[in-house]
Design an enzyme around this catalytic site. Structure first.
Site, PDB file in Angstrom:
ATOM      1  N   HIS A 183      -7.755  -4.152   9.796  1.00 43.60           N
ATOM      2  CA  HIS A 183      -7.375  -3.960   8.396  1.00 43.60           C
ATOM      3  C   HIS A 183      -6.080  -4.694   8.058  1.00 43.60           C
ATOM      4  O   HIS A 183      -5.228  -4.904   8.921  1.00 43.60           O
ATOM      5  CB  HIS A 183      -7.318  -2.477   8.014  1.00 43.60           C
ATOM      6  CG  HIS A 183      -6.152  -1.696   8.526  1.00 43.60           C
ATOM      7  ND1 HIS A 183      -6.283  -0.647   9.395  1.00 43.60           N
ATOM      8  CD2 HIS A 183      -4.823  -1.774   8.273  1.00 43.60           C
ATOM      9  CE1 HIS A 183      -5.098  -0.120   9.644  1.00 43.60           C
ATOM     10  NE2 HIS A 183      -4.180  -0.793   8.978  1.00 43.60           N
ATOM     11  N   ASP A 211      -8.156  -2.129  13.871  1.00 42.70           N
ATOM     12  CA  ASP A 211      -9.547  -2.292  13.417  1.00 42.70           C
ATOM     13  C   ASP A 211      -9.702  -3.493  12.482  1.00 42.70           C
ATOM     14  O   ASP A 211     -10.737  -3.657  11.845  1.00 42.70           O
ATOM     15  CB  ASP A 211     -10.051  -1.012  12.727  1.00 42.70           C
ATOM     16  CG  ASP A 211      -9.266  -0.679  11.461  1.00 42.70           C
ATOM     17  OD1 ASP A 211      -8.329  -1.440  11.103  1.00 42.70           O
ATOM     18  OD2 ASP A 211      -9.588   0.345  10.820  1.00 42.70           O
ATOM     19  N   ASP A 247       0.827  -1.204   0.000  1.00 39.68           N
ATOM     20  CA  ASP A 247       0.000   0.000   0.000  1.00 39.68           C
ATOM     21  C   ASP A 247       0.863   1.257   0.000  1.00 39.68           C
ATOM     22  O   ASP A 247       2.081   1.189   0.152  1.00 39.68           O
ATOM     23  CB  ASP A 247      -0.966  -0.016   1.203  1.00 39.68           C
ATOM     24  CG  ASP A 247      -0.290  -0.433   2.507  1.00 39.68           C
ATOM     25  OD1 ASP A 247       0.947  -0.512   2.557  1.00 39.68           O
ATOM     26  OD2 ASP A 247      -1.017  -0.662   3.487  1.00 39.68           O
ATOM     27  N   GLU A 250      -9.704  -1.024   4.881  1.00 32.57           N
ATOM     28  CA  GLU A 250     -10.427  -0.699   6.108  1.00 32.57           C
ATOM     29  C   GLU A 250     -11.739  -1.492   6.184  1.00 32.57           C
ATOM     30  O   GLU A 250     -12.192  -2.053   5.178  1.00 32.57           O
ATOM     31  CB  GLU A 250     -10.742   0.808   6.131  1.00 32.57           C
ATOM     32  CG  GLU A 250      -9.509   1.701   6.214  1.00 32.57           C
ATOM     33  CD  GLU A 250      -8.882   1.739   7.627  1.00 32.57           C
ATOM     34  OE1 GLU A 250      -8.975   0.740   8.367  1.00 32.57           O
ATOM     35  OE2 GLU A 250      -8.292   2.780   7.968  1.00 32.57           O
TER      36      GLU A 250
HETATM   37  C1  GLP Z   1      -0.569   0.397   8.599  1.00 35.72           C
HETATM   38  C2  GLP Z   1      -0.254  -0.436   7.361  1.00 35.72           C
HETATM   39  C3  GLP Z   1      -0.661  -1.879   7.549  1.00 35.72           C
HETATM   40  C4  GLP Z   1      -0.159  -2.385   8.898  1.00 35.72           C
HETATM   41  C5  GLP Z   1      -0.775  -1.568  10.010  1.00 35.72           C
HETATM   42  C6  GLP Z   1      -0.418  -2.057  11.398  1.00 35.72           C
HETATM   43  O1  GLP Z   1      -1.865   0.864   8.619  1.00 35.72           O
HETATM   44  N1  GLP Z   1      -0.866   0.050   6.180  1.00 35.72           N
HETATM   45  O2  GLP Z   1      -0.133  -2.667   6.486  1.00 35.72           O
HETATM   46  O3  GLP Z   1      -0.497  -3.736   9.049  1.00 35.72           O
HETATM   47  O4  GLP Z   1      -0.297  -0.238   9.825  1.00 35.72           O
HETATM   48  O5  GLP Z   1       0.772  -1.471  11.818  1.00 35.72           O
HETATM   49  P1  GLP Z   1       1.620  -1.876  13.082  1.00 35.72           P
HETATM   50  O6  GLP Z   1       2.283  -3.171  12.732  1.00 35.72           O
HETATM   51  O7  GLP Z   1       2.608  -0.757  13.236  1.00 35.72           O
HETATM   52  O8  GLP Z   1       0.686  -1.997  14.225  1.00 35.72           O
END
Ligand code: GLP
Length: 260
Positions: free
Chosen positions: A138, A136, A67, A143
Protein backbone atom coordinates in the site's frame (compact mmCIF):
# COMPACT_ATOMS: atom_id res chain seq x y z
CA UNK A 1 10.61 5.04 -12.92
CA UNK A 2 14.09 5.15 -11.47
CA UNK A 3 15.20 2.61 -8.87
CA UNK A 4 18.12 3.72 -6.72
CA UNK A 5 19.75 1.08 -4.52
CA UNK A 6 21.84 2.59 -1.75
CA UNK A 7 23.79 1.05 1.14
CA UNK A 8 21.55 2.40 3.88
CA UNK A 9 18.95 4.80 5.12
CA UNK A 10 21.44 7.66 5.66
CA UNK A 11 22.29 7.79 1.96
CA UNK A 12 18.60 7.41 1.04
CA UNK A 13 17.62 10.27 3.37
CA UNK A 14 20.35 12.51 1.94
CA UNK A 15 19.23 11.87 -1.64
CA UNK A 16 15.55 12.48 -0.87
CA UNK A 17 16.48 15.64 1.06
CA UNK A 18 18.56 16.81 -1.94
CA UNK A 19 15.44 16.55 -4.11
CA UNK A 20 13.37 18.55 -1.60
CA UNK A 21 16.13 21.13 -1.17
CA UNK A 22 16.65 21.72 -4.89
CA UNK A 23 12.88 22.03 -5.35
CA UNK A 24 12.60 24.63 -2.55
CA UNK A 25 15.54 26.62 -3.90
CA UNK A 26 13.88 26.67 -7.33
CA UNK A 27 10.36 27.22 -6.01
CA UNK A 28 10.16 28.53 -2.41
CA UNK A 29 6.37 28.13 -2.33
CA UNK A 30 6.53 24.50 -3.46
CA UNK A 31 3.82 22.05 -2.44
CA UNK A 32 5.16 19.03 -0.56
CA UNK A 33 3.21 15.81 -0.14
CA UNK A 34 4.03 14.49 3.33
CA UNK A 35 3.99 10.85 4.36
CA UNK A 36 3.92 9.28 7.81
CA UNK A 37 5.33 5.89 8.90
CA UNK A 38 8.92 5.23 9.98
CA UNK A 39 10.51 5.24 6.51
CA UNK A 40 10.35 9.00 5.82
CA UNK A 41 11.58 9.88 9.37
CA UNK A 42 15.29 9.99 8.47
CA UNK A 43 14.37 12.26 5.53
CA UNK A 44 12.61 14.64 7.94
CA UNK A 45 15.62 14.46 10.30
CA UNK A 46 17.92 15.41 7.43
CA UNK A 47 15.65 18.28 6.33
CA UNK A 48 15.48 19.57 9.92
CA UNK A 49 19.29 19.44 10.06
CA UNK A 50 19.60 21.38 6.79
CA UNK A 51 17.09 23.92 8.10
CA UNK A 52 19.08 24.43 11.32
CA UNK A 53 22.55 24.44 9.83
CA UNK A 54 22.01 25.67 6.28
CA UNK A 55 18.90 27.80 6.63
CA UNK A 56 16.79 25.65 4.31
CA UNK A 57 13.58 27.69 4.26
CA UNK A 58 10.08 26.23 4.44
CA UNK A 59 8.32 29.49 5.36
CA UNK A 60 6.53 29.76 2.02
CA UNK A 61 6.08 26.02 1.39
CA UNK A 62 2.78 24.14 1.59
CA UNK A 63 2.25 20.62 2.91
CA UNK A 64 -0.52 18.12 2.29
CA UNK A 65 -0.44 14.87 4.22
CA UNK A 66 -1.37 11.62 2.54
CA UNK A 67 -3.79 10.08 4.97
CA UNK A 68 -5.45 10.07 8.37
CA UNK A 69 -7.19 7.69 10.74
CA UNK A 70 -10.95 8.04 11.11
CA UNK A 71 -12.30 8.70 14.58
CA UNK A 72 -9.19 9.56 16.62
CA UNK A 73 -10.00 12.63 18.69
CA UNK A 74 -8.32 15.85 17.45
CA UNK A 75 -4.84 16.15 18.97
CA UNK A 76 -4.55 12.37 19.53
CA UNK A 77 -0.77 11.74 19.52
CA UNK A 78 -1.08 9.10 16.78
CA UNK A 79 -3.35 11.08 14.48
CA UNK A 80 -1.28 11.73 11.38
CA UNK A 81 -1.77 15.50 11.63
CA UNK A 82 -0.04 15.34 15.05
CA UNK A 83 2.61 12.93 13.82
CA UNK A 84 3.56 15.18 10.89
CA UNK A 85 3.62 18.24 13.14
CA UNK A 86 5.79 16.47 15.74
CA UNK A 87 8.12 14.66 13.34
CA UNK A 88 8.58 17.36 10.77
CA UNK A 89 6.76 20.66 10.32
CA UNK A 90 7.33 21.95 13.88
CA UNK A 91 11.06 21.19 13.53
CA UNK A 92 11.46 23.52 10.54
CA UNK A 93 9.89 26.91 9.84
CA UNK A 94 6.74 25.57 8.18
CA UNK A 95 3.78 27.90 8.73
CA UNK A 96 1.21 25.68 10.55
CA UNK A 97 -1.51 27.36 8.46
CA UNK A 98 0.14 25.94 5.33
CA UNK A 99 -0.09 22.31 6.41
CA UNK A 100 -3.26 20.39 5.83
CA UNK A 101 -4.41 16.78 6.05
CA UNK A 102 -7.56 14.84 5.22
CA UNK A 103 -10.20 15.25 7.95
CA UNK A 104 -10.85 11.96 9.73
CA UNK A 105 -13.44 13.50 12.02
CA UNK A 106 -15.68 15.23 9.51
CA UNK A 107 -19.43 14.67 9.85
CA UNK A 108 -19.65 14.38 6.09
CA UNK A 109 -16.55 12.43 5.13
CA UNK A 110 -17.17 12.31 1.35
CA UNK A 111 -17.64 16.11 1.30
CA UNK A 112 -14.45 16.60 3.36
CA UNK A 113 -12.55 14.32 0.93
CA UNK A 114 -13.78 16.37 -2.04
CA UNK A 115 -12.76 19.57 -0.24
CA UNK A 116 -9.29 18.11 0.33
CA UNK A 117 -8.88 17.33 -3.37
CA UNK A 118 -10.05 20.88 -4.18
CA UNK A 119 -7.52 22.36 -1.73
CA UNK A 120 -4.64 20.46 -3.35
CA UNK A 121 -5.79 21.55 -6.80
CA UNK A 122 -6.20 25.18 -5.67
CA UNK A 123 -2.53 25.18 -4.58
CA UNK A 124 -1.52 24.03 -8.05
CA UNK A 125 -1.00 20.34 -7.18
CA UNK A 126 1.76 18.53 -5.30
CA UNK A 127 5.29 19.19 -6.58
CA UNK A 128 7.04 16.42 -4.65
CA UNK A 129 5.21 13.57 -2.95
CA UNK A 130 7.15 11.58 -0.35
CA UNK A 131 5.91 8.01 0.07
CA UNK A 132 6.56 5.02 2.28
CA UNK A 133 5.45 1.49 1.35
CA UNK A 134 3.28 -0.92 3.34
CA UNK A 135 4.36 -4.55 3.54
CA UNK A 136 1.24 -5.38 1.48
CA UNK A 137 2.21 -2.86 -1.21
CA UNK A 138 0.00 0.00 0.00
CA UNK A 139 0.90 3.65 -0.46
CA UNK A 140 -0.92 6.19 1.66
CA UNK A 141 -3.61 3.91 3.01
CA UNK A 142 -4.58 2.55 -0.40
CA UNK A 143 -4.87 -1.10 0.46
CA UNK A 144 -4.77 -3.92 -2.14
CA UNK A 145 -7.87 -3.73 -4.31
CA UNK A 146 -7.83 0.08 -4.42
CA UNK A 147 -8.88 1.54 -7.73
CA UNK A 148 -5.86 2.74 -9.66
CA UNK A 149 -7.90 5.88 -10.47
CA UNK A 150 -9.10 6.50 -6.90
CA UNK A 151 -9.28 9.95 -5.29
CA UNK A 152 -9.29 10.90 -1.58
CA UNK A 153 -11.86 8.70 0.19
CA UNK A 154 -12.55 6.46 3.17
CA UNK A 155 -10.95 3.01 3.25
CA UNK A 156 -10.97 -0.02 5.57
CA UNK A 157 -7.59 -1.25 6.76
CA UNK A 158 -6.41 -4.79 6.14
CA UNK A 159 -5.59 -6.65 9.39
CA UNK A 160 -1.90 -6.88 8.42
CA UNK A 161 -1.68 -3.06 8.27
CA UNK A 162 -3.48 -2.70 11.62
CA UNK A 163 -0.99 -5.18 13.13
CA UNK A 164 1.97 -3.35 11.50
CA UNK A 165 0.76 -0.03 12.93
CA UNK A 166 -0.21 -1.38 16.38
CA UNK A 167 3.34 -0.59 17.56
CA UNK A 168 2.33 3.08 17.69
CA UNK A 169 -0.71 2.41 19.90
CA UNK A 170 -1.10 0.79 23.32
CA UNK A 171 -2.84 -2.23 21.79
CA UNK A 172 -4.15 -3.57 18.49
CA UNK A 173 -7.70 -2.78 19.65
CA UNK A 174 -6.91 0.93 19.61
CA UNK A 175 -5.89 0.94 15.92
CA UNK A 176 -8.83 2.33 13.93
CA UNK A 177 -10.39 0.19 11.22
CA UNK A 178 -11.15 3.14 8.97
CA UNK A 179 -8.95 5.80 7.41
CA UNK A 180 -9.18 8.56 4.83
CA UNK A 181 -6.45 8.60 2.22
CA UNK A 182 -5.45 10.37 -0.94
CA UNK A 183 -6.29 8.02 -3.77
CA UNK A 184 -3.89 6.40 -6.21
CA UNK A 185 -5.15 8.81 -8.88
CA UNK A 186 -4.39 11.71 -6.52
CA UNK A 187 -0.86 10.44 -5.93
CA UNK A 188 -0.36 9.95 -9.69
CA UNK A 189 -1.09 13.65 -10.20
CA UNK A 190 1.98 14.69 -8.16
CA UNK A 191 4.83 16.01 -10.31
CA UNK A 192 7.52 13.91 -8.65
CA UNK A 193 6.93 10.86 -6.44
CA UNK A 194 9.79 9.81 -4.13
CA UNK A 195 9.23 6.48 -2.40
CA UNK A 196 11.48 5.25 0.43
CA UNK A 197 11.56 1.59 1.49
CA UNK A 198 14.11 -0.21 3.65
CA UNK A 199 14.51 -3.65 5.18
CA UNK A 200 13.89 -7.23 4.08
CA UNK A 201 10.24 -7.06 5.17
CA UNK A 202 9.63 -4.69 2.22
CA UNK A 203 11.48 -6.80 -0.40
CA UNK A 204 8.39 -8.54 -1.81
CA UNK A 205 6.39 -5.30 -1.99
CA UNK A 206 9.31 -3.53 -3.69
CA UNK A 207 9.57 -6.35 -6.22
CA UNK A 208 5.83 -6.23 -6.95
CA UNK A 209 5.87 -2.45 -7.20
CA UNK A 210 8.81 -2.24 -9.60
CA UNK A 211 8.76 -5.49 -11.55
CA UNK A 212 5.27 -6.91 -11.11
CA UNK A 213 2.30 -6.10 -13.28
CA UNK A 214 0.42 -2.84 -12.71
CA UNK A 215 -2.38 -4.26 -10.62
CA UNK A 216 -4.62 -3.25 -7.74
CA UNK A 217 -3.30 -6.21 -5.72
CA UNK A 218 -0.10 -4.14 -5.31
CA UNK A 219 -1.38 -0.54 -5.16
CA UNK A 220 2.15 0.93 -5.31
CA UNK A 221 2.59 -0.63 -8.77
CA UNK A 222 0.50 2.29 -10.06
CA UNK A 223 3.77 4.26 -9.83
CA UNK A 224 4.84 2.46 -13.02
CA UNK A 225 2.40 4.84 -14.69
CA UNK A 226 3.87 7.91 -12.98
CA UNK A 227 5.92 10.12 -15.32
CA UNK A 228 8.55 10.84 -12.64
CA UNK A 229 8.86 8.31 -9.83
CA UNK A 230 12.05 7.68 -7.83
CA UNK A 231 12.17 4.49 -5.77
CA UNK A 232 14.88 4.70 -3.11
CA UNK A 233 15.70 1.37 -1.44
CA UNK A 234 18.43 -0.23 0.63
CA UNK A 235 20.09 -3.54 -0.26
CA UNK A 236 17.68 -5.59 1.88
CA UNK A 237 14.57 -4.04 0.32
CA UNK A 238 16.14 -4.52 -3.14
CA UNK A 239 16.98 -8.18 -2.53
CA UNK A 240 14.13 -9.59 -4.67
CA UNK A 241 14.67 -7.31 -7.67
CA UNK A 242 15.59 -9.20 -10.86
CA UNK A 243 17.21 -6.22 -12.55
CA UNK A 244 19.10 -4.90 -9.50
CA UNK A 245 22.43 -4.80 -11.38
CA UNK A 246 20.89 -2.79 -14.18
CA UNK A 247 19.41 -0.25 -11.72
CA UNK A 248 22.81 0.09 -10.01
CA UNK A 249 24.60 0.54 -13.34
CA UNK A 250 22.07 3.15 -14.49
CA UNK A 251 22.39 5.17 -11.30
CA UNK A 252 26.20 4.95 -11.22
CA UNK A 253 26.42 6.28 -14.80
CA UNK A 254 23.77 8.94 -14.57
CA UNK A 255 24.84 12.38 -15.79
CA UNK A 256 25.54 14.56 -12.74
CA UNK A 257 23.21 17.34 -13.94
CA UNK A 258 20.20 15.07 -13.93
CA UNK A 259 19.49 14.89 -10.18
CA UNK A 260 16.70 12.63 -8.98
C1 GLP B 1 1.33 3.49 7.17
C2 GLP B 1 1.14 4.76 6.34
C3 GLP B 1 1.83 4.66 5.01
C4 GLP B 1 3.25 4.14 5.20
C5 GLP B 1 3.22 2.76 5.82
C6 GLP B 1 4.58 2.12 5.97
O1 GLP B 1 0.41 2.51 6.87
N1 GLP B 1 -0.22 5.09 6.12
O2 GLP B 1 1.84 5.94 4.38
O3 GLP B 1 3.91 4.09 3.97
O4 GLP B 1 2.62 2.93 7.11
O5 GLP B 1 5.16 2.49 7.18
P1 GLP B 1 6.65 2.24 7.61
O6 GLP B 1 7.47 3.21 6.82
O7 GLP B 1 6.66 2.56 9.08
O8 GLP B 1 6.97 0.83 7.31
Amino acid sequence: MEVVILPGIRQIAALAADAVESLLRRKPDAVLGLATGSSPLPVYDELARRHERGGLDFSRAYGFTLDEYVGLEPGHPESYSEVIRRDFTSRVNFDPQNVRGPDGNAEDIPAACRAYEDAIRARGGVDLQLLGLGTDGHIGFNEPGSSLASRTRIKSLIEQTRRDNARFFRSLDEVPHHVVTQGLGTILDSRHAVLVATGAQKAQAVHDLVEGPVAAICPASVLQLHPHASILVDEAAASSLKLADYYRHTHDHKPAWQGL
